[in-house]
Design a protein around this motif. Structure first.
Motif, short mmCIF file in Angstrom:
data_model
loop_
_atom_site.label_atom_id
_atom_site.label_comp_id
_atom_site.label_asym_id
_atom_site.label_seq_id
_atom_site.Cartn_x
_atom_site.Cartn_y
_atom_site.Cartn_z
N LEU A 104 17.78 9.97 51.55
CA LEU A 104 18.34 9.51 52.82
C LEU A 104 17.25 9.49 53.90
N GLN A 105 17.09 8.33 54.55
CA GLN A 105 16.02 8.18 55.53
C GLN A 105 16.52 8.04 56.97
N ASP A 106 17.73 7.54 57.16
CA ASP A 106 18.25 7.34 58.50
C ASP A 106 18.38 8.70 59.20
N PRO A 107 17.72 8.91 60.34
CA PRO A 107 17.71 10.23 60.99
C PRO A 107 19.10 10.77 61.35
N ILE A 108 19.99 9.92 61.86
CA ILE A 108 21.30 10.45 62.27
C ILE A 108 22.17 10.76 61.05
N LEU A 109 22.10 9.94 60.01
CA LEU A 109 22.85 10.24 58.80
C LEU A 109 22.35 11.54 58.18
N ARG A 110 21.06 11.73 58.25
CA ARG A 110 20.44 12.94 57.72
C ARG A 110 20.83 14.16 58.57
N ALA A 111 20.84 13.98 59.89
CA ALA A 111 21.22 15.08 60.79
C ALA A 111 22.68 15.47 60.60
N ASP A 112 23.53 14.47 60.40
CA ASP A 112 24.94 14.77 60.12
C ASP A 112 25.08 15.55 58.82
N PHE A 113 24.39 15.09 57.80
CA PHE A 113 24.51 15.69 56.47
C PHE A 113 24.03 17.14 56.47
N ILE A 114 22.91 17.40 57.15
CA ILE A 114 22.34 18.74 57.08
C ILE A 114 23.23 19.78 57.75
N ARG A 115 24.01 19.38 58.76
CA ARG A 115 24.88 20.39 59.42
C ARG A 115 25.94 20.90 58.46
N TYR A 116 26.48 20.00 57.63
CA TYR A 116 27.49 20.44 56.65
C TYR A 116 26.84 21.30 55.57
N LEU A 117 25.62 20.95 55.19
CA LEU A 117 24.91 21.72 54.16
C LEU A 117 24.54 23.12 54.66
N VAL A 118 24.08 23.20 55.91
CA VAL A 118 23.72 24.51 56.48
C VAL A 118 24.95 25.40 56.57
N LEU A 119 26.06 24.83 57.02
CA LEU A 119 27.27 25.62 57.16
C LEU A 119 27.87 26.00 55.81
N LEU A 120 27.74 25.11 54.83
CA LEU A 120 28.21 25.44 53.48
C LEU A 120 27.37 26.56 52.89
N GLY A 121 26.04 26.47 53.06
CA GLY A 121 25.14 27.45 52.46
C GLY A 121 25.07 28.78 53.19
N ASP A 122 24.98 28.74 54.52
CA ASP A 122 24.75 29.96 55.30
C ASP A 122 25.93 30.35 56.19
N GLY A 123 26.76 29.39 56.56
CA GLY A 123 27.79 29.67 57.53
C GLY A 123 27.19 29.89 58.91
N GLY A 124 27.98 30.43 59.84
CA GLY A 124 27.50 30.66 61.19
C GLY A 124 27.97 29.58 62.13
N VAL A 125 27.21 29.37 63.20
CA VAL A 125 27.53 28.35 64.20
C VAL A 125 26.50 27.25 64.14
N TYR A 126 26.98 26.02 64.07
CA TYR A 126 26.09 24.87 64.24
C TYR A 126 26.44 24.26 65.59
N SER A 127 25.42 23.94 66.39
CA SER A 127 25.67 23.26 67.66
C SER A 127 24.50 22.32 67.96
N ASP A 128 24.82 21.09 68.39
CA ASP A 128 23.79 20.11 68.71
C ASP A 128 22.89 20.60 69.84
N MET A 129 21.71 20.02 69.93
CA MET A 129 20.75 20.41 70.96
C MET A 129 21.25 20.08 72.36
N ASP A 130 22.15 19.09 72.47
CA ASP A 130 22.63 18.69 73.79
C ASP A 130 23.96 19.35 74.14
N THR A 131 24.15 20.57 73.66
CA THR A 131 25.34 21.35 74.02
C THR A 131 24.95 22.57 74.83
#
Length: 290
Positions: free
Chosen positions: A38-65
């Protein structure tokens, strides 16, 4: 960070995201293959948040929050022992017309999420992202690395529209009922469904001009999203972008008809009230003369 200074922060980049996937999912070759292709930056950014939360849990929050309340206060005490994932509403159509930015009548936000690791909803999200990326690549006659997604395709493939469908499907599965947005529209207080805590729009979506969103100053506002939205400039709306933007700023034909009818009724009521007052006035004058 002042409100949550006891927590550990980690910024995920393009490179660290790939390292994370390799470390956390060594036996999921399908995940690694799709993510690295996957090369599209936003598709990749969307995907990684689900992967991080699946693997580690915790809080994910965008930089503009911006955090408005400590994370410890996000879950009401009465629900803490039963809550394993926290999500907030981003958009609620209520009784109005659907904004053209959205493809659903109610949508959950993905800019801020809290979950324990390994939650089934995160696993469902990861699997659905991969399926939809493959489907989009097939539709465009290309590989995952060659995908050129429009604004709507981002929402439906990796973004909040896809995520909302996952949540609704998951809640239907968890409860054994036909769960839909109608079960949540107009939500004013936190609601626990199975182990999923659903927050009303002002929790993560305060300061918006729709959905009865309140002010970030209100006590139930937990996170403020500033909507930098830098990715949108590289992902056009489907069709004529300008016409869609213009249409989004106008009332629908049905709303205009309702307003016209309402105005007509109000004018008729005013006319009748005036005529009644005139008649009563004439009656008073007549009796006085007599």
């Amino acid at each position: 960070m002042k409100l949550n200074h006891k927590h550990r922060y980690e910024i995920i980049t393009q490179h660290s995201g790939e390292s994370f996937v390799r470390d956390r999912f060594p036996d999921r070759h399908d995940i690694l293959e799709v993510f690295t292709d996957l090369q599209d930056p936003i598709l990749r950014a969307d995907f990684i948040r689900y992967l991080v939360l699946l693997g580690d849990g915790g809080v994910y929050s965008d930089m503009d929050t911006i955090a408005l309340m400590p994370i410890e206060d996000w879950i009401p005490p009465i629900h803490r022992s039963q809550t394993n994932i926290v999500i907030g509403i981003e958009y609620d159509r209520l009784n109005g017309a659907r904004w053209l930015d959205w493809t659903l009548d109610l949508q959950f936000c993905t800019w801020t999420l809290l979950t324990k690791p390994g939650h089934p909803l995160m696993e469902m999200a990861v699997d659905r992202v991969m399926a939809r990326l493959r489907r989009l690549a097939l539709k465009q006659g290309t590989t995952i690395s060659g995908i050129k997604a429009s604004f709507k395709e981002v929402l439906d493939t990796t973004g909040p529209a896809m995520f909302t469908e996952v949540i609704i499907d998951g809640l239907s599965r968890f409860t054994g009922a036909n769960f839909s947005h109608l079960n949540l529209t107009g939500l004013r207080n936190a609601r626990l469904v199975s182990d999923v805590l659903i927050l009303p729009i002002n929790a993560f979506g305060s300061g918006q001009s729709h959905s009865n969103s309140g002010s970030p100053d209100e006590e139930n506002a937990l996170v403020q999203h500033t909507f930098a939205g830098s990715w949108k400039s590289n992902h056009d709306f489907d069709g004529d972008q300008q016409s869609i933007i213009e249409l989004a700023d106008k009332k629908t034909e049905e709303e205009m008809k309702r307003e016209a009818l309402k105005t007509q009724v109000e004018e008729e009521q005013k006319k009748q009230a005036t005529e009644k007052q005139d008649a009563e006035g004439k009656g008073v004058n007549a009796s006085s003369t007599a």
